[in-house]
Design a protein around this motif. Sequence first.
Motif, PDB file in Angstrom:
ATOM      1  N   ARG A   1      -3.834 -21.149  19.002  1.00 19.77           N
ATOM      2  CA  ARG A   1      -3.920 -22.436  18.312  1.00 19.77           C
ATOM      3  C   ARG A   1      -5.309 -23.073  18.411  1.00 19.77           C
ATOM      4  NH1 ARG A   1       1.400 -26.298  19.111  1.00 19.77           N
ATOM      5  NH2 ARG A   1       2.898 -25.002  17.956  1.00 19.77           N
ATOM      6  N   HIS A   2      -5.922 -22.964  19.598  1.00 18.50           N
ATOM      7  CA  HIS A   2      -7.092 -23.797  19.843  1.00 18.50           C
ATOM      8  C   HIS A   2      -8.342 -23.066  20.318  1.00 18.50           C
ATOM      9  CE1 HIS A   2      -4.128 -26.904  19.380  1.00 18.50           C
ATOM     10  NE2 HIS A   2      -3.514 -26.583  20.504  1.00 18.50           N
ATOM     11  N   LEU A   3      -8.205 -21.915  20.986  1.00 17.08           N
ATOM     12  CA  LEU A   3      -9.366 -21.271  21.594  1.00 17.08           C
ATOM     13  C   LEU A   3      -9.929 -20.143  20.749  1.00 17.08           C
ATOM     14  CD1 LEU A   3      -8.188 -22.835  24.033  1.00 17.08           C
ATOM     15  CD2 LEU A   3      -8.777 -20.886  25.473  1.00 17.08           C
ATOM     16  N   GLN A   4      -9.085 -19.449  20.040  1.00 17.84           N
ATOM     17  CA  GLN A   4      -9.515 -18.226  19.363  1.00 17.84           C
ATOM     18  C   GLN A   4     -10.702 -18.468  18.435  1.00 17.84           C
ATOM     19  OE1 GLN A   4      -6.866 -16.463  16.385  1.00 17.84           O
ATOM     20  NE2 GLN A   4      -7.153 -14.466  17.343  1.00 17.84           N
ATOM     21  N   GLY A   5     -10.642 -19.553  17.668  1.00 19.04           N
ATOM     22  CA  GLY A   5     -11.720 -19.821  16.724  1.00 19.04           C
ATOM     23  C   GLY A   5     -13.044 -20.173  17.359  1.00 19.04           C
ATOM     24  N   ARG A   6     -13.029 -20.507  18.672  1.00 18.44           N
ATOM     25  CA  ARG A   6     -14.265 -20.887  19.357  1.00 18.44           C
ATOM     26  C   ARG A   6     -14.829 -19.743  20.196  1.00 18.44           C
ATOM     27  NH1 ARG A   6     -14.342 -26.577  19.982  1.00 18.44           N
ATOM     28  NH2 ARG A   6     -16.497 -26.289  20.674  1.00 18.44           N
TER      29      ARG A   6
END
Length: 713
Positions: free
Chosen positions: A289-294
Amino acid sequence: MADAHFFNDEPFLDYEEGPDLLGHGQYAHHVISLLDRVRTQTETGVLALIGPWGSGKSSVLGKVTRRLRDDAANDDGWLVAELNPWLYSDLESLTLALFSEIREALPKNERWSEAREKIGGFGKAISPVGKVTALFGLDSEGLIQGVSNRISGETSASAAKHKAEEALRKAGHPVLVVMDDLDRLTPEELLVVFKLVRLVGHLPNVYYLISFDERTLLDVLRRSELVGNSEPRAREFLEKIVQVRLDLPAFRERDADILVDRSLAAVLASHSLTLILSEQERLSEAYYRHLQGRLRTPRAIKRFFGQVDATLGQLTGNVDIVDFLLVTFLRTSEPRAYQLLWPHRAELTGTSVEPPSRHDERPEQGIERWRTRLQDAGVAEKHLEGVIGLMGMLFAPLRQALGYGASTQAIALRRGIGSIDYFDRYMVFGIPDDDLPEHTFETALQQLADGTPGTQADELLLRLRDDTQRITRRIQYKRAADTPLPAAALLKAAAQHYGHLTSAPQGALGLFTADRAMDFLAKDLLTDLAEPDRPAILKTMAETPDGAVLAARTLQRATARNAPDSPDTQAAATPDWIGEARSLISHEIARHLAASACQPIDELTELQITLIWAWRHTESEVCRTWINQRFDQGWDPLALLAVLLPPDRAPFPVIDSDTLQSLDALIGLDALYSRLGPLLSAPAADPNNPQDEHPARILQALREHRGNTPVNG
C-alpha cells in the motif's frame, strides 16, 4: 546467504560468486564485450553508463573493473585506471591526475618502462612545474632541472604527446579510464572533465567509461555558460562527447520486490528475528500500500534497510518489528514528517486531553489537520496519502479517522509505537532509563513466580511503586495475552507498596492515580487465583495497614455482585471463600485500629480514617459495633462524619445515594439518626459561620435523606 553489507557505499547482496540478483553481472559482461568491439573499430573512445541515481551504475562499474583486472594478465587484456574528478578543480590538475593514473595502471616490468616514461613526460610537458612535483615526486634538484629544460625548449607538449602516443600504440594493451558520478560535479568541473576526455586525453588505446544520471547531468550542463539554459544544446554537447551510450536496464518491480525480500531476510537473520503470520500480514499490507512505490532503486532499498540494521540494536525484542520498520521508513524517507511524531505523541497515542473545539470533530477534520501538518513539513503531494496511510497503521486515532478498526490494547500487546508505554523506545533507539526492558520484565516475573529473589524482581517492584500506572498496564498486557503471571506474589508486593506509591496522576485531568491503577490490577490478579487460595492471600495482604486497605478494596471490587445489599446476593448464597475473606480482613483491620480506640477523633491519621472506610467492605456488623462503641465512649458522631467526609473530597451534594449506602454499612443509618436526633431536629446553623458550614451541610443532607426515602426498604 551472505550477510548484507549495509554500511558502505558498495553494492550489497550481489556478489561475484553468488546469484546475479540484480542482473548486474550479466550487464557487466555485456559492457566488456562492447568495449572489445569498440576497440576493434577505433583506437580511442568514450562510453557512458547511464541510469538514475541509486539504480546500480556503481555496481556495474565495479564488476567491469574487477573482471578486467582479473583478465589483465592476458597478452591483449585491458588495463584499468580509475579517476575521481571530484578531487580536482581545474584542467591542469585533472590532466596531471589522468596521466598519473594511466601511468600507475601500466605494469611495473621492463616491457612497460618506455610507455611509463613517455606518459610521465607528456604529463610534465603540459602541466605547470609546481603541480608536476605533487604527482611525480620531483625533488628540488629535479624541479630546477625541469624548469631549465622547459626554458631551453628541449621539451614541448606536442612532441611529448607524440612520443606518448607511439609508446601506447607500441604497448598494444588498451587502457580503460573509469570515471563515476559525473552528475555530481559543478557545471565548471563537468566542462573541465569533458575537455580532458575530448581533447587532451584523446590518446591511442585509451578509452573512457563514464557514468551519470542523464537528467541530472543535463540540468548541470544547462547551468553552464557554454550551453546556456537550453536542453537541446545540452544534449547536442553531450552527444559530441559520448560515442556509445549504455543505458542501465530498468530496475523492474519484480527486481525491487526480490531485493526487499532478501534485504529483510538479512536484517532479520542478523538480529535473530522471525516474523509470525500476523506480522507478515501487517508488513505485506504496509509494503504494497505505502512502501513499494518509494523503494524503487537498489540505493533506496539499501539505505532503508541499512537504517533498520543500524538502529534496531538493543530494541530487538523490545519493540514491534513491523512498527519499527515503518517508523524507520518514515525517518529515512520523510524525516520532517517523522519529526512531527514527538510533539504530537499524546494525540497519536490517544492520551491527550482534547480541547473543547475538537469534541465534536468529524473524522475527516482530524485527517485534514494532519494533511496540513505534513504539507507544511514538506511531504510532496504525490506522497501525502501514502504517509497518512502509513501513520494510520501505527496510531489508533488516525486509523479510526481513516475508517478502519483499531484497538489501542492490540497496539500495546505488540509493543507498538501507538502505545504511550512504548512510544519513547522508537524515538530514542533504545530503552530509556525510566523504562524496563522486556527481558528484565519477564525475568522479574519468573523470579517472583519461583520465589527466588533477584535484581530483576527488585527492579520491577521498585518500578511498581514509582511508575505504577505503566507497570500495571504492562502486567495487564501480559494477562490479556494469556501469559501466566505470579498473581499471589504480585498481590503481596502491591500490598507492601500500596501506601508508598510516588507516581504522579495520569490521564485526562490527572484522574488516573497510582492507587487506582493498583486497585484495578489487584482485583484482576485476585480473580486469576483459584477461589480456595484467595482468603489466605488477602489475609497476608492485610497484615499491614496500607495492605489492609488494598485487600478490602480488592475484595469489594472482585465481589461487587456479592455485596450484602446486592440483588444477586439476595437471590443466591454467597460463596464460602468470600465470607472467609471478609472475616480475615475484618480481623486485621480491627487489629490495626485497636490503638485508635483511645484517640480523640481529631487525632486520627489519614490512614486510620481510610481503614475505617475500608472496613465497611468486610464484616459490616463488626464495623458498626466497633464504631458505635466508640460513640458510647465519647466520640462525637458529627465530628466523625466531618473527618470521613472532608470538604475537599466530599461529593456534591455532600451526601449522595452511594455515600448514604456506605454510611449505612459503616455505622448503620438508624443508629446514626438516633445519635444525631437533637441536632437533626434543631434549626440549621448560621450559614455565615465558616466553622459550622461543613457540619451544617452534612446535617442538612441527612435531614433531607431521612425525610425523603426509607433507607432499607
